[in-house]
Scaffold this motif. Sequence first.
Motif, PDB file in Angstrom:
ATOM      1  N   GLY A  69      30.025 -61.368 -10.617  1.00  0.00           N
ATOM      2  CA  GLY A  69      30.483 -61.390 -12.002  1.00  0.00           C
ATOM      3  C   GLY A  69      30.665 -62.776 -12.562  1.00  0.00           C
ATOM      4  O   GLY A  69      31.441 -62.963 -13.507  1.00  0.00           O
ATOM      5  N   GLY A  70      29.971 -63.776 -11.996  1.00  0.00           N
ATOM      6  CA  GLY A  70      30.075 -65.137 -12.498  1.00  0.00           C
ATOM      7  C   GLY A  70      30.727 -66.097 -11.534  1.00  0.00           C
ATOM      8  O   GLY A  70      31.035 -67.225 -11.906  1.00  0.00           O
ATOM      9  N   VAL A  76      29.616 -53.427 -12.576  1.00  0.00           N
ATOM     10  CA  VAL A  76      29.274 -52.605 -11.422  1.00  0.00           C
ATOM     11  C   VAL A  76      27.769 -52.364 -11.428  1.00  0.00           C
ATOM     12  O   VAL A  76      27.126 -52.362 -12.476  1.00  0.00           O
ATOM     13  CB  VAL A  76      30.059 -51.275 -11.453  1.00  0.00           C
ATOM     14  CG1 VAL A  76      29.732 -50.410 -10.256  1.00  0.00           C
ATOM     15  CG2 VAL A  76      31.543 -51.543 -11.522  1.00  0.00           C
ATOM     16  N   ASN A  77      27.186 -52.181 -10.237  1.00  0.00           N
ATOM     17  CA  ASN A  77      25.748 -51.986 -10.059  1.00  0.00           C
ATOM     18  C   ASN A  77      24.945 -53.229 -10.399  1.00  0.00           C
ATOM     19  O   ASN A  77      23.742 -53.139 -10.661  1.00  0.00           O
ATOM     20  CB  ASN A  77      25.229 -50.796 -10.884  1.00  0.00           C
ATOM     21  CG  ASN A  77      25.612 -49.461 -10.272  1.00  0.00           C
ATOM     22  OD1 ASN A  77      25.823 -49.380  -9.065  1.00  0.00           O
ATOM     23  ND2 ASN A  77      25.726 -48.446 -11.090  1.00  0.00           N
ATOM     24  N   GLY A 132      22.912 -53.639 -13.706  1.00  0.00           N
ATOM     25  CA  GLY A 132      23.991 -54.497 -14.159  1.00  0.00           C
ATOM     26  C   GLY A 132      23.664 -55.083 -15.521  1.00  0.00           C
ATOM     27  O   GLY A 132      23.501 -54.367 -16.496  1.00  0.00           O
ATOM     28  N   THR A 133      23.550 -56.397 -15.582  1.00  0.00           N
ATOM     29  CA  THR A 133      23.270 -57.072 -16.854  1.00  0.00           C
ATOM     30  C   THR A 133      21.822 -57.538 -16.961  1.00  0.00           C
ATOM     31  O   THR A 133      21.479 -58.220 -17.916  1.00  0.00           O
ATOM     32  CB  THR A 133      24.189 -58.295 -16.997  1.00  0.00           C
ATOM     33  OG1 THR A 133      23.960 -59.193 -15.892  1.00  0.00           O
ATOM     34  CG2 THR A 133      25.651 -57.875 -17.008  1.00  0.00           C
ATOM     35  N   GLU A 147      15.795 -52.899 -26.948  1.00  0.00           N
ATOM     36  CA  GLU A 147      15.083 -54.112 -27.354  1.00  0.00           C
ATOM     37  C   GLU A 147      15.069 -55.153 -26.252  1.00  0.00           C
ATOM     38  O   GLU A 147      14.070 -55.862 -26.067  1.00  0.00           O
ATOM     39  CB  GLU A 147      15.722 -54.685 -28.618  1.00  0.00           C
ATOM     40  CG  GLU A 147      14.956 -55.847 -29.209  1.00  0.00           C
ATOM     41  CD  GLU A 147      15.454 -56.243 -30.585  1.00  0.00           C
ATOM     42  OE1 GLU A 147      15.112 -57.350 -31.040  1.00  0.00           O
ATOM     43  OE2 GLU A 147      16.194 -55.447 -31.210  1.00  0.00           O
ATOM     44  N   GLU A 148      16.154 -55.232 -25.501  1.00  0.00           N
ATOM     45  CA  GLU A 148      16.181 -56.179 -24.382  1.00  0.00           C
ATOM     46  C   GLU A 148      15.149 -55.804 -23.322  1.00  0.00           C
ATOM     47  O   GLU A 148      14.488 -56.677 -22.744  1.00  0.00           O
ATOM     48  CB  GLU A 148      17.578 -56.203 -23.766  1.00  0.00           C
ATOM     49  CG  GLU A 148      17.748 -57.229 -22.672  1.00  0.00           C
ATOM     50  CD  GLU A 148      19.144 -57.221 -22.083  1.00  0.00           C
ATOM     51  OE1 GLU A 148      19.384 -57.991 -21.141  1.00  0.00           O
ATOM     52  OE2 GLU A 148      19.986 -56.439 -22.564  1.00  0.00           O
TER      53      GLU A 148
END
Length: 462
Positions: free
Chosen positions: A90-91, A265-266, A307-308, A414-415
């Motif tokens: 998470g960073g 998460v994930n 995730g992201t 869109e991402e």
Amino acid sequence: MAKAKLAYVCSQCGGEHSKWQGQCAECGAWNTLTEFVVEQASRAGGAASAGRAGYAGSGDAAQVTRLSSIGMECGSRIATGIGELDRVLGGGLMTGSVVLIGGDPGIGKSTLLLQMLGAIAGRTPSLYVTGEESLAQVAERAHRLGLDLDRLDALADTSVERILAQAATSKPEVLIIDSIQTIWTETLGAAPGSVSQVRESAARLVRFAKERGTSVFLVGHVTKEGGIAGPRVLEHMVDAVLYFEGESGSRFRILRAFKNRFGAVNELGVFAMSERGLKEVPNPSAIFLSSHATPTPGSAVMVTREGTRPLLVEVQALVDDSPLSNPRRVALGLEQNRLAMLLAVLHRHGGTAIHDQDVFVNVVGGIRIQETAADLPVLLAVLSSFRDRALPEKLLAFGEIGLSGEIRPVPNGEERLREAASHGFRHAIVPKANAPRQGRIGELNIIGVHRLADALSAWAEL
């Protein structure tokens, strides 16, 4: 001295029972109760009061506090020096957090943590505690990884009391325990690795992390079912649970977060195992896409989100005549019940019956797709294999399919399309609600569809 009191703890949910029984009354699991040694009243009471005093900070009773008077500033994070690990956490590593990392034997858990210590050595005091290997083995691995041995501190011990005493003296900011199943406490008479020892040892390490602000990594063994060995309550006690995954024979490794109080998460991190340890994979989409010389029937590309991060993955399908009265439905990386549902939708709203065919679906690279965006590419891959007709080159698709044959939108459309455009894809069949108004992103031609029949018509026209 009073006789030790026994209890029985469920390894799945952590529920306690006064006597053994075949089924856990809390979660309903069978044959999961194991004996838990409860310390004598005098010693247990002393330990409990000491733990409560430790949490209070000075031994005084805790005070009720109005939340508005508590500062909202976030805790500081420690950059591990490994970008993929920072992403999954998470960073960065949160100070005072406890992270449980599990994986198959030899998957690379110890290698990853040693490389992390090598990356933060010199700027962050750290301590590597090994309960399974000798210090000579740890030093040999660190030397093979090209790490500076003069900047790494290690301790070979399995007693949690001695480990915490050493940590209190050396005051590391990062503490690694390899592994939690080998750690034991002197206050219990059970063997190391038992439910009571793992639970109590982990509780003391968590208490130490919260009191001192030390970030703790716990390495956990996994069972043959793939879960972390020990009581299920162990996963509830820690702040983050990471799993290290990889297919046998493949050099690629996937680090996945299943629980994270300080991040998504994930979330997914991708590594490649080499002679000098684990290397980060900066473009993971490339390893999940097969490099076919020509378009191949039964192959479809989709954009999934882990995730992201959006990832391009390939979905492969094989449809063949079945010699069985009940044809097989096999899904690897997807939910099998959802595959059966999609095949029924294909029959009803796509006009294609494959009830007498064996259907095998696989997601390349060992990725598990748990989102519904895979519905449309799965059916396109199945139809491509059934008709022995390859999908157009550089075509991707994503979208959820409803029981009435409609194509539903998915989050972050869109991402996903921008990720596909950056990899040179030219056509995309997506839900109408996910298609941008201009119909294009870069050189990517985007076709928005409302129903499954529209998607099949768009394929025929390309």
